[in-house]
Motif scaffolding. Structure first.
Motif, PDB file in Angstrom:
ATOM      1  N   PHE A  41      60.856  44.663  10.617  1.00  0.00           N
ATOM      2  CA  PHE A  41      60.919  45.599  11.748  1.00  0.00           C
ATOM      3  C   PHE A  41      59.651  46.443  11.790  1.00  0.00           C
ATOM      4  CE2 PHE A  41      61.719  49.882  13.335  1.00  0.00           C
ATOM      5  CZ  PHE A  41      62.191  49.611  14.611  1.00  0.00           C
ATOM      6  N   GLY A  42      59.248  46.987  10.632  1.00  0.00           N
ATOM      7  CA  GLY A  42      58.038  47.808  10.567  1.00  0.00           C
ATOM      8  C   GLY A  42      56.795  47.029  10.958  1.00  0.00           C
ATOM      9  N   PHE A  44      56.997  46.061  14.763  1.00  0.00           N
ATOM     10  CA  PHE A  44      56.867  47.272  15.578  1.00  0.00           C
ATOM     11  C   PHE A  44      55.398  47.677  15.678  1.00  0.00           C
ATOM     12  CE2 PHE A  44      56.705  51.941  15.978  1.00  0.00           C
ATOM     13  CZ  PHE A  44      57.390  52.094  17.179  1.00  0.00           C
ATOM     14  N   TYR A 101      53.572  45.187  17.903  1.00  0.00           N
ATOM     15  CA  TYR A 101      53.908  45.398  19.314  1.00  0.00           C
ATOM     16  C   TYR A 101      53.220  46.642  19.873  1.00  0.00           C
ATOM     17  CZ  TYR A 101      56.539  46.169  23.590  1.00  0.00           C
ATOM     18  OH  TYR A 101      56.873  46.389  24.902  1.00  0.00           O
ATOM     19  N   VAL A 102      53.185  47.720  19.100  1.00  0.00           N
ATOM     20  CA  VAL A 102      52.529  48.961  19.553  1.00  0.00           C
ATOM     21  C   VAL A 102      51.038  48.714  19.773  1.00  0.00           C
ATOM     22  CG1 VAL A 102      51.851  51.299  18.859  1.00  0.00           C
ATOM     23  CG2 VAL A 102      54.219  50.558  18.585  1.00  0.00           C
ATOM     24  N   PRO A 126      60.661  44.103  22.519  1.00  0.00           N
ATOM     25  CA  PRO A 126      61.656  45.173  22.342  1.00  0.00           C
ATOM     26  C   PRO A 126      63.038  44.667  21.939  1.00  0.00           C
ATOM     27  CG  PRO A 126      60.337  45.584  24.293  1.00  0.00           C
ATOM     28  CD  PRO A 126      59.966  44.216  23.815  1.00  0.00           C
ATOM     29  N   LEU A 172      63.016  43.648  18.317  1.00  0.00           N
ATOM     30  CA  LEU A 172      63.008  44.823  17.437  1.00  0.00           C
ATOM     31  C   LEU A 172      64.399  45.456  17.343  1.00  0.00           C
ATOM     32  CD1 LEU A 172      59.630  46.446  18.550  1.00  0.00           C
ATOM     33  CD2 LEU A 172      60.102  45.343  16.349  1.00  0.00           C
TER      34      LEU A 172
END
Length: 313
Positions: A28-29, A32, A35-36, A79, A82
Motif C-alpha cells: 500500500f505504501g 500510494f 500513484y502520488v 485508487p 489502494l
C-alpha cells in the motif's frame, strides 16, 4: 437461467495483487507513493505545457495528451487498488466494474496511438524541418489526437457492451486487481468465441498498426541522421527523440511481453506483474523521463519556478 445469472450477480471480488497479509501495508505504501508521484508529475506536465510560452509546439501538445492519458488510466485503476489493500474484502460493483473497464480501454488505446503520433511528429521535425510548421499545423495536431480519442471510445464501448451483455456464472472472483477483459471473459457462462475474436482482432490491429508507425518513423529518422555530415546535427537530432524513444521502448516492451507470450507460459500472475508496470509504473516514469532528459522542459520548469518565487516573494 442466463437472465437469472445476469440479475443475481451484483458485484465482483478482486483477488488483488497478493493474498499475503504481511505484504498489504508495505505494498500500500509503495503503490500510494508511485500513484502520488504519477499524479503530481502528469498534472504538472499538463499545466507546464499549457502555460509556458516556450512549450507551445506540436511535440509538447502531444506530450500534454500523453500525460492526460497516463493520468487517466492510472487513476482509473490506482485508487480502487489502494482501497483494496485496506478493506477486508476486495469487492467492486457490477456497474463500476463495467465503467472501470470502459475508461481503462479508452485511455490505454488512446495512449498507443498518441505515441504513434509523437513518432510521426519527430519524423517530420527531423526529416522535413522546413515543411514542419506546414505539415504539423494546429489542425493536423488536433486531428491526430481527436481520432485516437474517438476510436478508443468506440473500442471501449464495443468490448464493454459485448462482455457485459453476456451472462456471468455464479462464480464472481476476478483474478486481477482491476476489471480487465481477459479475467472477466473467464467468468462468462455464455459462448465467448465471438467476443474473444473481437478483442483479439482489435488488440492485434492496435498494437501492430501503431508499432508499425513507430518503427517506420524511427527507421526513416535513423536513415536521415546517418546522412547528416555534422556530428553536432546528429547529436541534436538524437537528443530530440531520446525521451520519446525511451517511453516507446518501455511501453511497447511491456505490452508485447504481456500479449505476445506462449499459451503454456501465460498466467494471471504474469499478467498482474505486467499490468502493475503499465498501469502504475509507466505513468510515473513518463513525466520523469521527459523532465530529466529534455532540456526544454527543464528550462520551462525553471522559468515557472522563478515566476512563482517572484509572485510570492
Amino acid at each position: 437461467m442466463e437472465t437469472q445469472n445476469l440479475t443475481v450477480l451484483s458485484e465482483f471480488i478482486l483477488t488483488g495483487i497478493t493474498d499475503r497479509p504481511e505484504l498489504q501495508a508495505p505494498l500500500f505504501g509503495l503503490f500510494f507513493l508511485i500513484y502520488v508521484i504519477s499524479v503530481v508529475g502528469n498534472l504538472g506536465m499538463i499545466i507546464l505545457t499549457k502555460v509556458d510560452s516556450g512549450l507551445q509546439t506540436p511535440m509538447y501538445f502531444f506530450l500534454r495528451h500523453l500525460a492526460f492519458t497516463d493520468l487517466g488510466y492510472s487513476t482509473t485503476v490506482g485508487p480502487k487498488m489502494l482501497v483494496n489493500f485496506v478493506v477486508d474484502q476486495n469487492t467492486i460493483s457490477y456497474c463500476f466494474c463495467a465503467i472501470q473497464l470502459a475508461f481503462f480501454l479508452v485511455f490505454i488505446v488512446s495512449e498507443i496511438f498518441i505515441l504513434s503520433a509523437m513518432s510521426y511528429d519527430r519524423y517530420v521535425a527531423i526529416c522535413n524541418p522546413l515543411l514542419y510548421p506546414i505539415i504539423m499545423s494546429q489542425r493536423t495536431c488536433l486531428l491526430l489526437v481527436a481520432i485516437p480519442y474517438l476510436y478508443s471510445s468506440f473500442v471501449a464501448l464495443l468490448v464493454t457492451i459485448k462482455i457485459f451483455n453476456l451472462s456471468f456464472c455464479g462464480y464472481n472472483v476476478v483474478h486481477h486487481f482491476y476489471c480487465d477483459s481477459l479475467p472477466l471473459l473467464s467468468l462468462l457462462c455464455s459462448n465467448t468465441h465471438e467476443t474473444e475474436m473481437i478483442i483479439l482482432i482489435l488488440a492485434g490491429f492496435d498494437l501492430i498498426s501503431s508499432l508499425l508507425v513507430v518503427l517506420v518513423s524511427y527507421f526513416l529518422i535513423l536513415v536521415s541522421i546517418l546522412r547528416m555530415n555534422s556530428a553536432e546535427g546528429r547529436h541534436k537530432a538524437f537528443s530530440t527523440c531520446g525521451s520519446h524513444l525511451t517511453v516507446v521502448t518501455v511501453f511497447y516492451g511491456t505490452l508485447i511481453f504481456m500479449y505476445v507470450q506462449p499459451e503454456s507460459s501465460h498466467s494471471f500472475d504474469s499478467d498482474k506483474v505486467a499490468s502493475i508496470f503499465y498501469t502504475l509504473v509507466i505513468p510515473m516514469l513518463n513525466p520523469l523521463i521527459y523532465s530529466l532528459r529534455n532540456k526544454d522542459v527543464k528550462c520551462a520548469l525553471q522559468r515557472v519556478w522563478k515566476k512563482l518565487c517572484n509572485t510570492f516573494s
